[in-house]
Design a protein around this motif. Structure first.
Motif, PDB file in Angstrom:
ATOM      1  N   PHE B  14       8.381  31.108  11.260  1.00 32.00           N
ATOM      2  CA  PHE B  14       6.948  31.115  11.577  1.00 32.00           C
ATOM      3  C   PHE B  14       6.831  31.690  12.980  1.00 32.00           C
ATOM      4  O   PHE B  14       7.169  31.019  13.946  1.00 32.00           O
ATOM      5  N   ALA B  19      12.076  27.855  10.780  1.00 33.35           N
ATOM      6  CA  ALA B  19      11.886  26.547  10.148  1.00 33.35           C
ATOM      7  C   ALA B  19      12.967  26.268   9.117  1.00 33.35           C
ATOM      8  O   ALA B  19      13.368  25.125   8.919  1.00 33.35           O
ATOM      9  N   PRO B  38      15.625  14.607   9.141  1.00 33.56           N
ATOM     10  CA  PRO B  38      14.565  13.988   9.953  1.00 33.56           C
ATOM     11  C   PRO B  38      13.264  14.797   9.879  1.00 33.56           C
ATOM     12  O   PRO B  38      13.261  15.921   9.401  1.00 33.56           O
ATOM     13  N   ASN B  39      12.189  14.212  10.364  1.00 29.12           N
ATOM     14  CA  ASN B  39      10.913  14.933  10.387  1.00 29.12           C
ATOM     15  C   ASN B  39      11.060  16.235  11.159  1.00 29.12           C
ATOM     16  O   ASN B  39      11.699  16.274  12.192  1.00 29.12           O
ATOM     17  N   GLY B  40      10.480  17.293  10.592  1.00 29.68           N
ATOM     18  CA  GLY B  40      10.560  18.599  11.240  1.00 29.68           C
ATOM     19  C   GLY B  40      11.810  19.370  10.880  1.00 29.68           C
ATOM     20  O   GLY B  40      12.034  20.472  11.376  1.00 29.68           O
ATOM     21  N   ALA B  41      12.629  18.827   9.980  1.00 27.16           N
ATOM     22  CA  ALA B  41      13.884  19.498   9.617  1.00 27.16           C
ATOM     23  C   ALA B  41      13.645  20.745   8.774  1.00 27.16           C
ATOM     24  O   ALA B  41      14.512  21.604   8.676  1.00 27.16           O
ATOM     25  N   GLY B  42      12.466  20.832   8.126  1.00 24.76           N
ATOM     26  CA  GLY B  42      12.170  22.002   7.296  1.00 24.76           C
ATOM     27  C   GLY B  42      12.118  21.696   5.812  1.00 24.76           C
ATOM     28  O   GLY B  42      12.088  22.602   4.986  1.00 24.76           O
ATOM     29  N   LYS B  43      12.054  20.410   5.453  1.00 27.12           N
ATOM     30  CA  LYS B  43      12.092  20.028   4.039  1.00 27.12           C
ATOM     31  C   LYS B  43      10.845  20.513   3.291  1.00 27.12           C
ATOM     32  O   LYS B  43      10.943  21.131   2.230  1.00 27.12           O
ATOM     33  N   THR B  44       9.670  20.216   3.864  1.00 27.51           N
ATOM     34  CA  THR B  44       8.445  20.635   3.202  1.00 27.51           C
ATOM     35  C   THR B  44       8.363  22.160   3.140  1.00 27.51           C
ATOM     36  O   THR B  44       7.938  22.736   2.133  1.00 27.51           O
ATOM     37  N   THR B  45       8.796  22.807   4.200  1.00 29.68           N
ATOM     38  CA  THR B  45       8.803  24.271   4.201  1.00 29.68           C
ATOM     39  C   THR B  45       9.669  24.803   3.066  1.00 29.68           C
ATOM     40  O   THR B  45       9.298  25.762   2.383  1.00 29.68           O
ATOM     41  N   HIS B  54       4.652  29.612   0.662  1.00 29.07           N
ATOM     42  CA  HIS B  54       5.022  30.532   1.747  1.00 29.07           C
ATOM     43  C   HIS B  54       5.856  31.656   1.169  1.00 29.07           C
ATOM     44  O   HIS B  54       6.595  31.457   0.203  1.00 29.07           O
ATOM     45  N   GLN B  86       3.432  16.077  -0.020  1.00 30.07           N
ATOM     46  CA  GLN B  86       3.686  14.984   0.913  1.00 30.07           C
ATOM     47  C   GLN B  86       2.362  14.311   1.262  1.00 30.07           C
ATOM     48  O   GLN B  86       2.235  13.095   1.231  1.00 30.07           O
TER      49      GLN B  86
HETATM   50  N1  LIG Z   1       2.554  26.758   8.262  1.00 23.81           N
HETATM   51  C1  LIG Z   1       3.362  26.611   9.354  1.00 23.81           C
HETATM   52  N2  LIG Z   1       3.167  27.381  10.438  1.00 23.81           N
HETATM   53  C2  LIG Z   1       3.957  27.257  11.520  1.00 23.81           C
HETATM   54  N3  LIG Z   1       4.973  26.383  11.621  1.00 23.81           N
HETATM   55  C3  LIG Z   1       5.219  25.576  10.581  1.00 23.81           C
HETATM   56  C4  LIG Z   1       4.426  25.640   9.392  1.00 23.81           C
HETATM   57  N4  LIG Z   1       4.898  24.728   8.494  1.00 23.81           N
HETATM   58  C5  LIG Z   1       5.936  24.117   9.120  1.00 23.81           C
HETATM   59  N5  LIG Z   1       6.137  24.623  10.362  1.00 23.81           N
HETATM   60  C6  LIG Z   1       7.196  24.212  11.292  1.00 23.81           C
HETATM   61  O1  LIG Z   1       8.420  24.237  10.604  1.00 23.81           O
HETATM   62  C7  LIG Z   1       9.230  23.141  10.952  1.00 23.81           C
HETATM   63  C8  LIG Z   1       9.601  22.340   9.728  1.00 23.81           C
HETATM   64  O2  LIG Z   1       8.478  21.632   9.267  1.00 23.81           O
HETATM   65  P1  LIG Z   1       8.466  20.856   7.873  1.00 23.81           P
HETATM   66  O3  LIG Z   1       9.004  21.743   6.829  1.00 23.81           O
HETATM   67  O4  LIG Z   1       7.118  20.311   7.656  1.00 23.81           O
HETATM   68  O5  LIG Z   1       9.503  19.672   8.151  1.00 23.81           O
HETATM   69  P2  LIG Z   1       9.770  18.342   7.315  1.00 23.81           P
HETATM   70  O6  LIG Z   1       9.035  18.430   6.027  1.00 23.81           O
HETATM   71  O7  LIG Z   1      11.233  18.328   7.169  1.00 23.81           O
HETATM   72  O8  LIG Z   1       9.293  17.218   8.169  1.00 23.81           O
HETATM   73  C9  LIG Z   1       8.441  22.354  11.988  1.00 23.81           C
HETATM   74  O9  LIG Z   1       8.894  22.744  13.259  1.00 23.81           O
HETATM   75  C10 LIG Z   1       7.020  22.778  11.750  1.00 23.81           C
HETATM   76  O10 LIG Z   1       6.281  22.712  12.935  1.00 23.81           O
END
Ligand SMILES: Nc1ncnc2c1ncn2[C@@H]1O[C@H](COP(=O)(O)OP(=O)(O)O)[C@@H](O)[C@H]1O
Ligand SMILES: [Mg+2]
Lengths: 324, 249
Positions: B14, B19, B38-45, B54, B86
């Motif tokens: 991003f 991510a 952990p949170n922010g690891a990139g799982k949802t991404t 995406h 989520q």
């Molecule tokens: N749409 C987006 N635009 C910019 N940054 C993003 C976006 N989605 C996620 N991120 C960044 O990507 C990283 C991983 O986020 P995320 O996948 O939500 O983590 P998790 O689900 O593991 O908590 C984070 O640093 C988050 O800020």
């Protein structure tokens, strides 16, 4: 239930030329015409939740395509069909672009379309007559006969738009549009092809406007860019649909009828106040009628009014929250 | 056996932020796999990359032998690649039944709206929401909203289900119920990737664990292998957890 009511209402309007004069017939034409326009808007604005202000662009293009076809020697009916198809194609092409916008951006984009089409039509003088406007071949017959015929045609268009509404409401398309309205990302995620569905709604919102515009041009016999691409029209039509109840089946018809009659009443009694009615209705809608006339729970309203008189205003607040 | 879903060197940036970087793994037909980090690891991404929300910055996503890297979310849904959000995403003003029938009508095999409602009722009964089918979705409690998400994605008759933190915000007994449900879903032959930021939640149900850290896949193995992995301990678990797991396991 609302289907039976709409059928009865349509028959009643169709009987007006038999029992009343030219003035009443003209109002009935107006009612039928605006009902058709408001029903059209309902596909994109009501079902889908995209606040479109493109009505006047579709209406105006319909006027011009119809008028130019008739001037080229085609019979009126053929000209109307060409206008319908032409405007639908225009909306399909445009929808692919403008429906990427959401919310306020979409609203602004859709109103810009009215201005752009108006500018193109008025600058393209060699074909469209520019600012001087165009004469359209008049329909044959006495004014009474012509007016009655136009009324039946406008009622047929209104009926067609209503039938289309009922079909869409019960189909996959309508279900998908309601999903998009409530949560577009979630709709996408359950398998709704949101782009195609939105374009379908936009085309439906356009084609009846194109047809109405072409019939209108044949009726009035003269069109110009200011009248055909009127910003007032483009604002009025959504207000009518919202007044009756956006996203409902009969709401746009109720709203158009009430609005046209109110406008006529104000016009006759307070000429200089006529424009103010639109503003008053808009303010009224925003503050008191977020769901439109058909969605009011009249019993609750009475209760609330009597409660308010004695108690504080907390009731009103909680009702407002439930809506939001 | 070949994988039903395979990620090859998948990356997502991003702007300048990376991510997800260079992640590769496969899911075998019928497996339950936990994806933790952990949170922010990139799982949802990662879920968003697999389901077309995406676009990929790099790499490939292969589903049933087909490269689906450039699909849209609705295409993923129709292919049988379903996910839950989520942050739950209901259609708030529709009934619970209508919410789930949307999944059946648009993402599943249901021919029409009536068939969709029938399929939806069956899924609602399965997840235990049959009794609130005609309530508006906005009236549900959080655990029930999570169940609604689950029913909606099940109505799409998926072959792979990505569950993004379906347990977050639930208490211990609610988590137990949810895990039982997930095991039953797996019993139908659905391949499941269950995403969690807390390892202990998925340890009991996962046949295999993937660990994501700062967008990189740092471990892929059985739960036992993963909790004993030195990198996982350092980056994510902490020594204490590993000790406790050894004692308990
Ligand atoms: N749409 C987006 N635009 C910019 N940054 C993003 C976006 N989605 C996620 N991120 C960044 O990507 C990283 C991983 O986020 P995320 O996948 O939500 O983590 P998790 O689900 O593991 O908590 C984070 O640093 C988050 O800020
Ligand atoms: Mg997440």
């Amino acid at each position: 239930m609302s289907i039976a009511a709409v059928v009865a209402y349509t028959i009643a309007l169709a009987l007006i030329p038999q029992f009343a004069g030219n003035y009443e017939t003209r109002i009935a034409i107006s009612v039928a015409m605006f009902s058709a326009l408001a029903l059209s808007w309902n596909f994109i604005g009501g079902f889908t939740g995209y606040p479109s202000f493109s009505t006047a662009a579709f209406f105006g293009l319909g006027c011009y395509i119809g008028a130019l076809s008739q001037r080229a020697g085609l019979p009126a009916e053929a000209a109307w069909m060409i206008a319908t198809v032409g405007v639908a194609a225009f909306a399909a092409a445009l929808g692919a672009i403008i429906l990427r916008l959401k919310g306020h951006y979409f609203a602004i984009g859709s109103i810009a379309i009215v201005e752009v089409t108006r500018l193109i039509i008025s600058s393209w003088g060699s074909v469209t007559g520019g600012g001087d406007g165009l004469n359209v071949p008049l329909m044959t017959g006495t004014p009474d006969v012509v007016a009655a015929r136009i009324l039946y045609i406008m009622l047929a268009v209104m009926g067609g738009a209503f039938v289309a509404t009922v079909i869409v409401d019960r189909s996959r398309l309508g279900f998908g549009l309601r999903c998009i309205h409530q949560n577009e990302d979630a709709a996408d995620m359950v398998g709704v092809d949101t782009t195609r569905f939105k374009i379908a709604a936009f085309v439906l919102s356009a084609l009846f406007c194109g047809l109405v515009g072409a019939v209108y041009a044949s009726w009035v016999g003269y069109i110009d860019p200011t009248d055909s691409f009127s910003i007032l029209l483009t604002v009025k039509v959504p207000v009518m649909a919202l007044l009756g109840g956006a996203g409902t089946l009969a709401g746009p018809i109720v709203g158009a009828g009430v609005f046209v009659l109110l406008e006529e009443f104000f016009w006759a009694n307070f000429l200089q106040w006529n424009r103010a009615i639109l503003g008053i209705i808009i303010v009224f809608l925003i503050f008191f009628l977020p769901g439109g006339l058909l969605k009011i729970r009249y019993k609750n309203l009475l209760k609330k009014l009597s409660a308010n008189r004695s108690a504080d205003r907390s009731n009103t607040v909680s009702e407002g929250e439930a809506k939001g | 056996m070949t994988a039903i879903l395979e990620l090859k060197n998948v990356s997502k940036n991003f702007g300048g932020v990376s991510a997800v970087s260079n992640v590769s793994f496969g899911l075998k037909q019928g497996e339950i796999v936990g994806l933790i980090g952990p949170n922010g690891a990139g799982k949802t991404t990662l879920v968003n990359l697999v389901t077309g929300v995406h676009s990929l910055s790099d790499g490939q996503v292969i589903f049933k032998g087909e490269d689906v890297g450039s699909q849209k979310p609705f295409q993923a849904a129709r292919r049988g690649l379903a996910r839950t959000f989520q942050i739950v995403q209901p259609f708030p003003e529709m009934t619970v039944l209508e919410n789930v029938s949307a999944g059946a009508v648009f993402g599943g095999a249901a021919g029409g709206i009536a068939a969709g409602q029938e399929a939806a009722q069956a899924e609602l009964d399965f997840v235990g929401l049959g009794h609130v089918a005609n309530e508006p979705a906005s009236s549900l409690s959080l655990p029930n909203r999570k169940r609604l998400e689950l029913a909606k994605s099940l109505a799409m008759k998926p072959s792979v289900l990505l569950l993004d933190e379906v347990n977050a915000g639930l208490n211990a007994s609610e988590i137990d119920d949810a895990l039982k449900l997930i095991e039953q879903i797996s019993g139908r032959g659905v391949t499941i990737l269950i995403i969690e930021h807390l390892m202990k939640v998925v340890l009991s149900v996962s046949e295999r664990l993937l660990v994501l850290h700062h967008g990189e896949l740092i471990a892929d193995g059985t739960p036992k292998q993963v909790v004993e992995d030195q990198r996982v301990i350092e980056a994510y678990l902490g020594a204490k957890f590993a000790e406790r797991y050894k004692v308990a396991g």
